[in-house]
Design an enzyme around this catalytic site. Sequence first.
Site, PDB file in Angstrom:
ATOM      1  N   ASP A  75       0.842  -1.198   0.000  1.00  0.00           N
ATOM      2  CA  ASP A  75       0.000   0.000   0.000  1.00  0.00           C
ATOM      3  C   ASP A  75       0.877   1.247   0.000  1.00  0.00           C
ATOM      4  O   ASP A  75       2.009   1.238   0.478  1.00  0.00           O
ATOM      5  CB  ASP A  75      -0.967   0.008   1.183  1.00  0.00           C
ATOM      6  CG  ASP A  75      -0.276   0.053   2.541  1.00  0.00           C
ATOM      7  OD1 ASP A  75       0.712  -0.685   2.725  1.00  0.00           O
ATOM      8  OD2 ASP A  75      -0.724   0.824   3.418  1.00  0.00           O
ATOM      9  N   ASP A 106       9.021   3.827  -1.120  1.00  0.00           N
ATOM     10  CA  ASP A 106       8.313   3.389   0.092  1.00  0.00           C
ATOM     11  C   ASP A 106       7.028   2.668  -0.273  1.00  0.00           C
ATOM     12  O   ASP A 106       5.988   3.290  -0.391  1.00  0.00           O
ATOM     13  CB  ASP A 106       8.021   4.612   0.965  1.00  0.00           C
ATOM     14  CG  ASP A 106       7.465   4.262   2.324  1.00  0.00           C
ATOM     15  OD1 ASP A 106       7.519   3.081   2.708  1.00  0.00           O
ATOM     16  OD2 ASP A 106       6.973   5.165   3.004  1.00  0.00           O
ATOM     17  N   GLU A 140      -0.012  -0.689   5.915  1.00  0.00           N
ATOM     18  CA  GLU A 140       1.067  -0.081   6.681  1.00  0.00           C
ATOM     19  C   GLU A 140       0.946   1.441   6.699  1.00  0.00           C
ATOM     20  O   GLU A 140       1.232   2.083   7.706  1.00  0.00           O
ATOM     21  CB  GLU A 140       2.419  -0.488   6.092  1.00  0.00           C
ATOM     22  CG  GLU A 140       3.595  -0.295   7.041  1.00  0.00           C
ATOM     23  CD  GLU A 140       4.193   1.105   7.002  1.00  0.00           C
ATOM     24  OE1 GLU A 140       4.990   1.438   7.886  1.00  0.00           O
ATOM     25  OE2 GLU A 140       3.873   1.880   6.068  1.00  0.00           O
ATOM     26  N   GLU A 141       0.502   2.001   5.580  1.00  0.00           N
ATOM     27  CA  GLU A 141       0.376   3.456   5.490  1.00  0.00           C
ATOM     28  C   GLU A 141      -0.938   3.964   6.077  1.00  0.00           C
ATOM     29  O   GLU A 141      -1.146   5.163   6.168  1.00  0.00           O
ATOM     30  CB  GLU A 141       0.494   3.909   4.026  1.00  0.00           C
ATOM     31  CG  GLU A 141       1.809   3.562   3.342  1.00  0.00           C
ATOM     32  CD  GLU A 141       2.989   4.362   3.856  1.00  0.00           C
ATOM     33  OE1 GLU A 141       2.825   5.087   4.861  1.00  0.00           O
ATOM     34  OE2 GLU A 141       4.066   4.263   3.251  1.00  0.00           O
ATOM     35  N   GLU A 169      11.917  -1.435   4.370  1.00  0.00           N
ATOM     36  CA  GLU A 169      11.644   0.007   4.397  1.00  0.00           C
ATOM     37  C   GLU A 169      12.880   0.789   3.950  1.00  0.00           C
ATOM     38  O   GLU A 169      14.014   0.344   4.133  1.00  0.00           O
ATOM     39  CB  GLU A 169      11.268   0.446   5.823  1.00  0.00           C
ATOM     40  CG  GLU A 169       9.918  -0.034   6.300  1.00  0.00           C
ATOM     41  CD  GLU A 169       8.758   0.743   5.693  1.00  0.00           C
ATOM     42  OE1 GLU A 169       9.002   1.649   4.862  1.00  0.00           O
ATOM     43  OE2 GLU A 169       7.610   0.437   6.046  1.00  0.00           O
ATOM     44  N   HIS A 366       6.960   9.623  -0.062  1.00  0.00           N
ATOM     45  CA  HIS A 366       5.751  10.395   0.229  1.00  0.00           C
ATOM     46  C   HIS A 366       5.717  11.747  -0.489  1.00  0.00           C
ATOM     47  O   HIS A 366       4.785  12.520  -0.290  1.00  0.00           O
ATOM     48  CB  HIS A 366       5.559  10.618   1.738  1.00  0.00           C
ATOM     49  CG  HIS A 366       5.256   9.383   2.504  1.00  0.00           C
ATOM     50  ND1 HIS A 366       4.608   9.380   3.721  1.00  0.00           N
ATOM     51  CD2 HIS A 366       5.508   8.078   2.244  1.00  0.00           C
ATOM     52  CE1 HIS A 366       4.489   8.154   4.177  1.00  0.00           C
ATOM     53  NE2 HIS A 366       5.032   7.345   3.290  1.00  0.00           N
TER      54      HIS A 366
END
Length: 402
Positions: A75, A106, A140-141, A169, A366
Amino acid sequence: MKLTDPTQTLAALIRCPSVTPEEGGALTTLAAMLTDLGFANDRVTFSDTGTPDVENLYSRLGSSGPHLMFAGHTDVVPVGDNSAWTQGPFGADIVDGEMYGRGAVDMKGGIACFVSALARVIERKGVPEGSVSLLITGDEEGPSINGTEKLLAYARAKGEHWDAAVVGEPTNPDKMGDMIKIGRRGSLSGTLTIEGVQGHVAYPHLADNPLRGMVRLVDALLDPPLDAGNERFPPTNLEVTSIDTGNPATNVIPARSTARFNIRFNDIWTAETLADALRARLEQAARDARLREGREAVRYSVDFDARSSPSFLTRDDALIGTLSEAVHAVTGQTPALSTTGGTSDARFIKDYCPVVEFGLVGKTMHMVDERVALSDLESLTKVYETFIEGWFERQAASVEAS
């Protein structure tokens, strides 16, 4: 698709718009890759009150020990302003030696590199003597409720046991080989509420401004420092993230003020001992009358979030040493062994087996135009390839020695 090529495996994953909690085809694509490598796949969806259902994937190759787990998430965070991207966020376009796309760093990149590394190992030497599993979540996000924590429990209930785990990660701050995460600080959030008496600013004796008490109590939370850190962890840090009265008027003393804060703490503390220490500070500060002469003690309450994350430190020399050697062999760098940064799903895995984290350079995660250098994809794939071989060789040597 050539599974030994991380640019191809990553492009296939980026083209799946898997913004939390949507699967977006990412787990389906990954499961197909793993099937081609001989893995058995288990897709499972978890649910919980007040949160969206989330799909997860557990895949295993082999049936005996030793058992190495790779963990991660497909995700991704939202793209933000789509028009601000110079390349499509789900296009996997390559420009000037970099692949663009949400999740490139990520952390679809880490997953793609591990798949390609394993494909290379199998192509050259065959399936490792033992088992390899991938534990991949789609949560996870997001709230991290229907993801790794439940998937671990689900797999354990079916008889799964692991000897070591790597989370992919992005751990490197500047260049490949900078840093391996061997632990994480804990996280504890809280809400501080100060009760006052609303009134006119021209008649303060008829009111009680909660912001005066808030200044004193927030100061007590921040000073003195909670600790100086230790050999493996930086100092515990508390950040106040908001102070609010809900008061739009400049001539009205508000009735109440609320502050929210978060603490990232080291292994000197547990969430419980830290909360107790902060309560003691607040209680003492509430009786300080410097800003409230003639007033009784500040009326306050403090509530701590029940979903805190503990700090942890991995001390498995074989796991850390093998990965460090692989990083150095490929990049020439001696990686720092760090516990910095935020929380990750390693906080759940550490209850099942030793866990470390190593992935790509995190500079663009991000961000608009998230991207990864193709050279970094190749480097990480080689690190994982070298690590996989080295870890299983070390495990075999340990068995022979015993």
